[in-house]
Design a protein around this motif. Structure first.
Motif, PDB file in Angstrom:
ATOM      1  N   MET A   1      14.415 -27.494  -7.055  1.00 48.28           N
ATOM      2  CA  MET A   1      15.324 -26.319  -6.701  1.00 48.28           C
ATOM      3  C   MET A   1      15.913 -26.342  -5.072  1.00 48.28           C
ATOM      4  N   THR A   2      17.143 -26.192  -5.159  1.00 44.44           N
ATOM      5  CA  THR A   2      18.107 -26.227  -4.043  1.00 44.44           C
ATOM      6  C   THR A   2      17.424 -25.109  -2.775  1.00 44.44           C
ATOM      7  N   LYS A   3      17.305 -25.450  -1.729  1.00 42.95           N
ATOM      8  CA  LYS A   3      16.865 -24.825  -0.607  1.00 42.95           C
ATOM      9  C   LYS A   3      18.014 -23.890  -0.288  1.00 42.95           C
ATOM     10  N   GLU A   4      17.484 -22.613  -0.213  1.00 40.77           N
ATOM     11  CA  GLU A   4      18.649 -21.431   0.270  1.00 40.77           C
ATOM     12  C   GLU A   4      18.883 -21.436   1.681  1.00 40.77           C
ATOM     13  N   ILE A   5      19.928 -21.257   2.427  1.00 42.24           N
ATOM     14  CA  ILE A   5      20.310 -20.920   3.495  1.00 42.24           C
ATOM     15  C   ILE A   5      21.005 -19.364   3.673  1.00 42.24           C
ATOM     16  N   LEU A   6      20.316 -18.451   4.392  1.00 39.53           N
ATOM     17  CA  LEU A   6      20.890 -17.160   4.581  1.00 39.53           C
ATOM     18  C   LEU A   6      21.883 -17.018   5.902  1.00 39.53           C
ATOM     19  N   VAL A   7      22.962 -16.781   5.668  1.00 46.71           N
ATOM     20  CA  VAL A   7      23.795 -16.765   6.784  1.00 46.71           C
ATOM     21  C   VAL A   7      24.290 -15.263   7.035  1.00 46.71           C
ATOM     22  N   VAL A   8      24.009 -14.777   8.029  1.00 53.22           N
ATOM     23  CA  VAL A   8      24.244 -13.414   8.370  1.00 53.22           C
ATOM     24  C   VAL A   8      25.659 -13.450   9.566  1.00 53.22           C
ATOM     25  N   ASP A   9      26.318 -12.987   9.066  1.00 56.38           N
ATOM     26  CA  ASP A   9      27.735 -13.004   9.975  1.00 56.38           C
ATOM     27  C   ASP A   9      28.665 -12.085   9.439  1.00 56.38           C
ATOM     28  N   ASP A  10      29.111 -11.097  10.339  1.00 58.63           N
ATOM     29  CA  ASP A  10      30.281 -10.208   9.894  1.00 58.63           C
ATOM     30  C   ASP A  10      31.801 -10.622   9.820  1.00 58.63           C
ATOM     31  N   ASP A  11      31.903 -12.073  10.143  1.00 57.85           N
ATOM     32  CA  ASP A  11      33.125 -12.418  10.063  1.00 57.85           C
ATOM     33  C   ASP A  11      33.509 -13.227   8.700  1.00 57.85           C
ATOM     34  N   GLU A  12      34.143 -12.728   7.849  1.00 60.15           N
ATOM     35  CA  GLU A  12      34.392 -13.149   6.560  1.00 60.15           C
ATOM     36  C   GLU A  12      35.126 -14.728   6.672  1.00 60.15           C
ATOM     37  N   LYS A  13      35.686 -14.899   7.451  1.00 60.21           N
ATOM     38  CA  LYS A  13      36.217 -16.395   7.462  1.00 60.21           C
ATOM     39  C   LYS A  13      34.996 -17.332   7.926  1.00 60.21           C
ATOM     40  N   ILE A  14      34.131 -17.195   8.861  1.00 64.01           N
ATOM     41  CA  ILE A  14      32.945 -17.770   9.183  1.00 64.01           C
ATOM     42  C   ILE A  14      32.033 -18.004   7.898  1.00 64.01           C
ATOM     43  N   LEU A  15      31.906 -16.890   7.051  1.00 65.69           N
ATOM     44  CA  LEU A  15      31.167 -17.073   5.819  1.00 65.69           C
ATOM     45  C   LEU A  15      31.708 -18.015   4.831  1.00 65.69           C
ATOM     46  N   ARG A  16      33.238 -17.872   4.669  1.00 65.97           N
ATOM     47  CA  ARG A  16      33.902 -18.866   3.655  1.00 65.97           C
ATOM     48  C   ARG A  16      33.423 -20.252   4.077  1.00 65.97           C
ATOM     49  N   ILE A  17      33.771 -20.566   5.368  1.00 60.51           N
ATOM     50  CA  ILE A  17      33.712 -21.734   5.865  1.00 60.51           C
ATOM     51  C   ILE A  17      32.223 -22.340   5.682  1.00 60.51           C
ATOM     52  N   PHE A  18      31.194 -21.444   5.918  1.00 57.20           N
ATOM     53  CA  PHE A  18      29.702 -21.945   6.034  1.00 57.20           C
ATOM     54  C   PHE A  18      29.347 -22.093   4.527  1.00 57.20           C
ATOM     55  N   ASN A  19      29.967 -21.153   3.607  1.00 52.15           N
ATOM     56  CA  ASN A  19      29.690 -21.374   2.138  1.00 52.15           C
ATOM     57  C   ASN A  19      29.981 -22.794   1.792  1.00 52.15           C
ATOM     58  N   LEU A  20      31.455 -23.227   1.944  1.00 51.06           N
ATOM     59  CA  LEU A  20      31.730 -24.480   1.641  1.00 51.06           C
ATOM     60  C   LEU A  20      31.030 -25.728   2.145  1.00 51.06           C
ATOM     61  N   LEU A  51      20.624 -18.538   9.362  1.00 51.57           N
ATOM     62  CA  LEU A  51      21.854 -18.698  10.323  1.00 51.57           C
ATOM     63  C   LEU A  51      22.247 -17.251  10.621  1.00 51.57           C
ATOM     64  N   LEU A  52      22.388 -16.789  12.031  1.00 54.91           N
ATOM     65  CA  LEU A  52      22.489 -15.451  12.315  1.00 54.91           C
ATOM     66  C   LEU A  52      23.267 -15.623  13.560  1.00 54.91           C
ATOM     67  N   ASP A  53      24.573 -14.443  13.398  1.00 56.61           N
ATOM     68  CA  ASP A  53      25.400 -14.115  14.457  1.00 56.61           C
ATOM     69  C   ASP A  53      24.635 -13.184  15.305  1.00 56.61           C
ATOM     70  N   LEU A  54      25.240 -13.168  16.495  1.00 53.66           N
ATOM     71  CA  LEU A  54      24.849 -12.041  17.507  1.00 53.66           C
ATOM     72  C   LEU A  54      25.593 -10.706  17.580  1.00 53.66           C
ATOM     73  N   MET A  55      26.761 -10.955  17.550  1.00 57.32           N
ATOM     74  CA  MET A  55      27.788  -9.718  17.536  1.00 57.32           C
ATOM     75  C   MET A  55      28.238  -9.334  16.521  1.00 57.32           C
ATOM     76  N   MET A  56      27.585  -8.203  15.801  1.00 56.92           N
ATOM     77  CA  MET A  56      27.732  -7.787  14.483  1.00 56.92           C
ATOM     78  C   MET A  56      27.454  -6.253  14.694  1.00 56.92           C
ATOM     79  N   SER A  57      28.147  -5.782  13.561  1.00 57.12           N
ATOM     80  CA  SER A  57      27.774  -4.299  13.450  1.00 57.12           C
ATOM     81  C   SER A  57      27.498  -3.905  11.929  1.00 57.12           C
ATOM     82  N   PRO A  58      26.558  -2.813  11.568  1.00 56.45           N
ATOM     83  CA  PRO A  58      26.258  -1.772  12.403  1.00 56.45           C
ATOM     84  C   PRO A  58      24.900  -2.233  13.193  1.00 56.45           C
TER      85      PRO A  58
END
Length: 120
Positions: A1-20, A51-58
């Motif tokens: 089973m592939t290990k899962e990495i949770l990415v928490v970031d409110d920037d959609e561009k960052i999420l798309r890049i990290f996804n790839l 993987l966690l960003d700091l500057m997010m909302s809410p």
């Protein structure tokens, strides 16, 4: 089973890049643009790494770390902060035991691959 990495970031561009990138490294990304949803994911299915960003909302990344302490078993999941925000020692001290590493954005793909491999 592939290990899962949770990415928490409110920037959609960052999420798309990290996804790839995360997929290309052989892991399964779980992408959330809302820290509250990230906590829900953590409760339901703990990943190998966060993987966690700091500057997010809410909720900021630091608030996420506070709430994470209340989630059973979540303290076993390493957290790497990836943020453009630099924390001084005084700001970071209350979270030092909750965070494996802090990386200042931008992060290079090779560096991201090394970080993920180090903690999974």
């Amino acid at each position: 089973m592939t290990k899962e990495i949770l990415v928490v970031d409110d920037d959609e561009k960052i999420l798309r890049i990290f996804n790839l990138l995360i997929k290309s490294f052989g892991y399964s990304p779980i992408l959330v643009n809302d820290p509250v949803k990230g906590l829900e994911m953590l409760r339901d299915n703990p990943p190998a790494l966060i993987l966690l960003d700091l500057m997010m909302s809410p909720m900021s990344g630091l608030e996420f770390l506070e709430e994470r302490r209340k989630v059973p078993g979540a303290s076993n999941v390493p957290v790497v902060i990836l943020s453009a925000l630099r924390l001084n020692n005084e700001e970071f001290a209350p979270y030092a035991d909750s965070v494996a590493e802090v990386i200042v954005k931008p992060v290079e793909p090779a560096q991201l691959k090394e970080i993920i491999a180090r903690y999974t």
